[in-house]
Write a protein that holds these residues in place. Sequence first.
Motif, PDB file in Angstrom:
ATOM      1  N   LYS A 199       0.824  -1.215   0.000  1.00  0.00           N
ATOM      2  CA  LYS A 199       0.000   0.000   0.000  1.00  0.00           C
ATOM      3  C   LYS A 199       0.858   1.265   0.000  1.00  0.00           C
ATOM      4  O   LYS A 199       0.488   2.267  -0.584  1.00  0.00           O
ATOM      5  CB  LYS A 199      -0.942  -0.002   1.202  1.00  0.00           C
ATOM      6  CG  LYS A 199      -2.074  -0.989   1.070  1.00  0.00           C
ATOM      7  CD  LYS A 199      -3.002  -0.898   2.261  1.00  0.00           C
ATOM      8  CE  LYS A 199      -3.994  -1.998   2.277  1.00  0.00           C
ATOM      9  NZ  LYS A 199      -5.122  -1.861   1.437  1.00  0.00           N
ATOM     10  N   LYS A 200       2.002   1.180   0.662  1.00  0.00           N
ATOM     11  CA  LYS A 200       2.871   2.349   0.770  1.00  0.00           C
ATOM     12  C   LYS A 200       3.553   2.685  -0.554  1.00  0.00           C
ATOM     13  O   LYS A 200       3.649   3.849  -0.940  1.00  0.00           O
ATOM     14  CB  LYS A 200       3.919   2.104   1.851  1.00  0.00           C
ATOM     15  CG  LYS A 200       4.836   3.269   2.099  1.00  0.00           C
ATOM     16  CD  LYS A 200       5.797   2.955   3.238  1.00  0.00           C
ATOM     17  CE  LYS A 200       6.741   4.096   3.491  1.00  0.00           C
ATOM     18  NZ  LYS A 200       7.685   3.785   4.582  1.00  0.00           N
ATOM     19  N   TYR A 201       4.035   1.662  -1.256  1.00  0.00           N
ATOM     20  CA  TYR A 201       4.856   1.907  -2.431  1.00  0.00           C
ATOM     21  C   TYR A 201       4.146   1.741  -3.768  1.00  0.00           C
ATOM     22  O   TYR A 201       4.689   2.133  -4.789  1.00  0.00           O
ATOM     23  CB  TYR A 201       6.099   1.018  -2.397  1.00  0.00           C
ATOM     24  CG  TYR A 201       7.030   1.385  -1.270  1.00  0.00           C
ATOM     25  CD1 TYR A 201       7.736   2.582  -1.287  1.00  0.00           C
ATOM     26  CD2 TYR A 201       7.172   0.552  -0.167  1.00  0.00           C
ATOM     27  CE1 TYR A 201       8.575   2.929  -0.254  1.00  0.00           C
ATOM     28  CE2 TYR A 201       8.017   0.897   0.878  1.00  0.00           C
ATOM     29  CZ  TYR A 201       8.710   2.083   0.830  1.00  0.00           C
ATOM     30  OH  TYR A 201       9.545   2.428   1.861  1.00  0.00           O
TER      31      TYR A 201
END
Length: 174
Positions: free
Chosen positions: A52-54
């Motif tokens: 989700k972050k990257y």
Amino acid sequence: GLYDYSKYLAMKDVRAVLKVKESFLADPLGESSNPVKKAAFRVKHWMRGLLKKYLKDPYGGFLEAILLGDRAGLADSLEEDFIKTGTVHVISISGLHVGLIAGMLMAFFAILRIPKRANLVVTLVVLAFYAIMAGACPPIIRSVMMFAVFAIGYIMRRDTDILNSLALSAFLIL
């Protein structure tokens, strides 16, 4: 003619489903006392966080479905497209995914010059951990079980016979 989850829930008299996206929003009722399960779920949530972050949607949701077996982050329209084209098996974790992971692990350990028996043992342990992490659904269990039968046979220096291995796997799964 495809599996309809909403009809299945209606048949089980389930009227609502709640999905919690952030772990701090809810307290789990019954956490597992099994340390392996706890570790597997921690790794799963860590990997989900990295995705989700990257990666932006729909790429993060797609990889989450392929790697972790969780389609919650997959856009409904994208999942419908997979169903309509008959390629939904691509986003369902199955023997193909387990085989690819096993092949990559064995190749990686071979590059590190780990002996074949130790390579098989470590790969088997990682695959068992992955099976728990991905939810231990029947296709994953079948695939890991088949790999385990072949790996244990090789470790014990036994000749492999595909039909005997399949029969043993089927018996163990039952």
